[in-house]
Scaffold this active site. Sequence first.
Site, PDB file in Angstrom:
ATOM      1  N   CYS A 105       0.835  -1.215   0.000  1.00 35.37           N
ATOM      2  CA  CYS A 105       0.000   0.000   0.000  1.00 35.37           C
ATOM      3  C   CYS A 105       0.872   1.269   0.000  1.00 35.37           C
ATOM      4  O   CYS A 105       1.586   1.506  -0.965  1.00 35.37           O
ATOM      5  CB  CYS A 105      -0.952  -0.076   1.192  1.00 35.37           C
ATOM      6  SG  CYS A 105      -2.343   1.066   1.153  1.00 35.37           S
ATOM      7  N   ALA A 106       0.840   2.064   1.038  1.00 34.75           N
ATOM      8  CA  ALA A 106       1.684   3.254   1.109  1.00 34.75           C
ATOM      9  C   ALA A 106       3.105   2.924   1.566  1.00 34.75           C
ATOM     10  O   ALA A 106       4.016   3.745   1.403  1.00 34.75           O
ATOM     11  CB  ALA A 106       1.068   4.276   2.069  1.00 34.75           C
TER      12      ALA A 106
END
Lengths: 186, 186
Positions: A105-106
């Site tokens: 994800c991030a």
Amino acid sequence: MRAVKRVLIPLAQGCEELEAVTIIDLLRRAKIEVVTAGLDGKTVTASRGVRLIPDIDLDTALGQDFDMIVLPGGLPGAEHLDNDPRIKTLLKKMANDEKYTAAICAAPKVLANAGVLSGKKATSYPGFLENLDLPDTELKTDAVVIDGNVITSRGPGTAMDFALALIESLDGKDKRDEVEKALVRN
Amino acid sequence: MRAVKRVLIPLAQGCEELEAVTIIDLLRRAKIEVVTAGLDGKTVTASRGVRLIPDIDLDTALGQDFDMIVLPGGLPGAEHLDNDPRIKTLLKKMANDEKYTAAICAAPKVLANAGVLSGKKATSYPGFLENLDLPDTELKTDAVVIDGNVITSRGPGTAMDFALALIESLDGKDKRDEVEKALVRN
């Protein structure tokens, strides 16, 4: 590597709880030893308000050996990981020791900023790696990207495939298939 | 129903953490008000050891109004729900008031034992409903089964589809699509 694999999952304030818990749950189903470590000694309030109690704190974890470190995404969780020099030092050390470093994800941004994605293929939540200056990283849009000891993934919707890929990398396809079958993916 | 929907998620000791957290997370992404309630006033240690702090305790929740109750699965979590008379009474009341009752994995058994699956189509983790005497429940193997106000699902591998179906039932397909898109399911 030891017979029972050990995996460290740092839990920052504002981590993505679905990603963190999916990874913890599936790896433990595979009988991998998972240790969650809080960054600040407090209960973790995740990105959608779920409150999680880490197993130990990060300073304690730094004195232990792990075969893999996995970074959940979420904001501001991934920013806290990115700003913690202990995480950066540990990522560099694990990469140098040819241990696994993984992020979703991030959080692949944290791997990038620690230099771990240099010369590697990788993915992230759309926009997170694209916005960095990474001339020697090949950006992909696959659900999960495995390049040697570096494993990255996209977001909550790919967290289950990511966790299964981590199991396969640590303990083989038979173990992955056994865990996947019991999930009833229909 | 009120403009902002309210959903109760009871968290028993030994609940399936991936299922619980996936549902909480996705419903909150949809701006639905999710309240988690512990059965015994303690920190919840879920089925794979993740420790969760509920928002409130169940006795407090019983004094509040909800549009939906969702039961996560896991063992012994679903057994604890099944053995708690407060849960059984609440399920009957919500069904009588034409509110939503929903359950996944091992927990549709709790709906069955409260009489909520009578005359309904439903599913569960393989084996859980099949082993009960349910002459007027039609057992299905779909990932998610919606029959009026009763929504059931199969297991960890269908938890994301289940949570999205709950969102669609409460707030429509546009909201479901918006949440689903941001998950990056690839």
